[in-house]
Scaffold this motif. Structure first.
Motif, short mmCIF file in Angstrom:
data_model
loop_
_atom_site.label_atom_id
_atom_site.label_comp_id
_atom_site.label_asym_id
_atom_site.label_seq_id
_atom_site.Cartn_x
_atom_site.Cartn_y
_atom_site.Cartn_z
N ASN A 144 0.85 -1.19 0.00
CA ASN A 144 0.00 0.00 0.00
C ASN A 144 0.88 1.24 0.00
O ASN A 144 1.51 1.56 1.02
N SER A 145 0.96 1.92 -1.13
CA SER A 145 1.82 3.10 -1.23
C SER A 145 1.16 4.16 -2.10
O SER A 145 0.27 3.86 -2.90
N GLN A 146 1.60 5.39 -1.92
CA GLN A 146 1.04 6.51 -2.68
C GLN A 146 2.19 7.36 -3.23
O GLN A 146 3.21 7.55 -2.58
N HIS A 147 1.95 7.88 -4.42
CA HIS A 147 2.90 8.79 -5.05
C HIS A 147 2.99 10.09 -4.25
O HIS A 147 1.99 10.58 -3.71
N GLN A 148 4.21 10.63 -4.13
CA GLN A 148 4.43 11.88 -3.41
C GLN A 148 4.95 12.95 -4.37
O GLN A 148 5.70 12.65 -5.31
N ASP A 149 4.56 14.19 -4.12
CA ASP A 149 5.02 15.31 -4.93
C ASP A 149 6.46 15.64 -4.53
O ASP A 149 6.71 16.20 -3.47
N ARG A 150 7.42 15.27 -5.39
CA ARG A 150 8.83 15.44 -5.02
C ARG A 150 9.24 16.90 -4.91
O ARG A 150 10.26 17.21 -4.30
N SER A 151 8.46 17.82 -5.48
CA SER A 151 8.82 19.23 -5.41
C SER A 151 8.74 19.76 -3.98
O SER A 151 9.25 20.84 -3.69
N GLU A 152 8.10 19.01 -3.09
CA GLU A 152 7.96 19.43 -1.70
C GLU A 152 9.06 18.86 -0.81
O GLU A 152 9.07 19.10 0.40
N PHE A 153 9.99 18.09 -1.39
CA PHE A 153 11.02 17.42 -0.60
C PHE A 153 12.42 17.87 -1.03
O PHE A 153 12.66 18.21 -2.20
N TRP A 154 13.34 17.82 -0.07
CA TRP A 154 14.71 18.24 -0.31
C TRP A 154 15.68 17.26 0.33
O TRP A 154 15.38 16.68 1.37
N ILE A 155 16.83 17.08 -0.29
CA ILE A 155 17.92 16.29 0.29
C ILE A 155 18.80 17.23 1.09
O ILE A 155 19.30 18.23 0.57
N VAL A 156 18.98 16.93 2.36
CA VAL A 156 19.72 17.81 3.26
C VAL A 156 21.19 17.42 3.31
O VAL A 156 21.53 16.24 3.41
N GLN A 157 22.07 18.42 3.25
CA GLN A 157 23.50 18.21 3.34
C GLN A 157 24.05 18.94 4.58
O GLN A 157 23.29 19.47 5.39
N THR A 158 25.35 18.93 4.71
CA THR A 158 26.04 19.79 5.67
C THR A 158 27.12 20.53 4.89
O THR A 158 27.48 20.11 3.78
N PRO A 159 27.63 21.66 5.43
CA PRO A 159 27.49 22.16 6.79
C PRO A 159 26.16 22.87 7.02
O PRO A 159 25.65 23.55 6.14
N GLN A 160 25.63 22.68 8.23
CA GLN A 160 24.50 23.47 8.69
C GLN A 160 25.08 24.61 9.52
O GLN A 160 26.01 24.41 10.28
N ALA A 161 24.55 25.80 9.35
CA ALA A 161 25.15 26.99 9.97
C ALA A 161 24.13 27.72 10.84
O ALA A 161 22.96 27.83 10.49
N PHE A 162 24.63 28.25 11.96
CA PHE A 162 23.76 28.89 12.94
C PHE A 162 24.50 30.04 13.64
O PHE A 162 25.73 30.00 13.78
N LYS A 163 23.74 31.01 14.11
CA LYS A 163 24.32 31.94 15.06
C LYS A 163 24.61 31.15 16.34
O LYS A 163 23.80 30.32 16.76
N LEU A 164 25.76 31.42 16.94
CA LEU A 164 26.21 30.61 18.07
C LEU A 164 25.20 30.60 19.21
O LEU A 164 24.91 29.55 19.79
#
Length: 220
Positions: A144-164
């Motif tokens: 049981n599976s359903q197609h997903q709209d890939r335009s709403e998904f992203w592949i996450v990489q690093t570096p992730q950056a933040f104010k300390l």
């Protein structure tokens, strides 16, 4: 703003079928972790580099630095039980206004990707590099599976950056296995994380095939 990067090198290489964790495997003349450190030093020679290592591998790393005459300035912090604990330990040494967190086994991050996340984090507080999903997606199981709209998904990489100050505040939240990266911890505070463009070569070395691909790309 002063910049810092925490490079997490806690993996033990279970999926590499190797006794040597992947971050220490030589590729194109240097262990993977050294290539990663070099990339951030190339971006900014004054950046503070903090690497998080499992206690049992700190001496190995020091020996490798001597063997390869590796002299790029960096600080070592002892890793914890989970990635969360390793980053929390490393944050005690961080002095930059902007702090990035990067996987040791992503040696092909581009200088543009690093610049993208820093620029966005300086303005908005939190930024991560992503790539659009190219493949068709389905959600469910074999029956049981359903197609997903890939335009709403992203592949996450690093570096992730933040104010300390933002990342320090996020790491006051108790550890939970449901939090898989720094961005999700910041979101758990109710803060928004902004997306920037990553680079396709920014592969995370997880399997022997990944390693061969990185070797090929470095050779190019």
């Amino acid at each position: 703003m002063k910049q810092s990067v925490i490079i997490t090198a806690g993996g033990i290489g279970k999926r590499m079928n190797s006794d040597l964790p992947k971050q220490y495997i030589p590729v194109n003349g240097l262990p993977v972790l050294m290539h990663t450190i070099k990339k951030f030093y190339q971006f900014n020679s004054e950046i503070q580099i903090v690497i998080s290592l499992p206690k049992d591998f700190i001496e190995l790393w020091r020996k490798l630095c001597l063997e390869y005459d590796f002299k790029i300035p960096h600080e070592i912090t002892e890793g914890g039980k989970e990635r969360y604990h390793s980053i929390k330990n490393a944050l005690k040494k961080v002095t930059g206004d902007i702090v990035m967190v990067h996987d040791a086994v992503r040696p092909l991050v581009s200088l543009q990707t690093i610049s993208n996340v820093i620029d966005q984090a300086e303005v908005k507080g939190a930024a991560i590099p992503v790539l659009p999903v190219k493949d068709t997606l389905r959600k469910g199981n074999s029956e049981n599976s359903q197609h997903q709209d890939r335009s709403e998904f992203w592949i996450v990489q690093t570096p992730q950056a933040f104010k300390l100050e933002l990342l320090n505040e996020a790491y006051k939240i108790p550890y939970s296995s449901s939090v898989t990266d720094d961005a999700s911890l910041v979101e758990a505070m109710g803060r928004q994380v902004f997306l920037t463009e990553g680079n396709e070569e920014n592969i995370k070395i997880t399997t022997p095939i990944d390693l061969k691909l990185v070797e090929f790309l470095m050779g190019k």
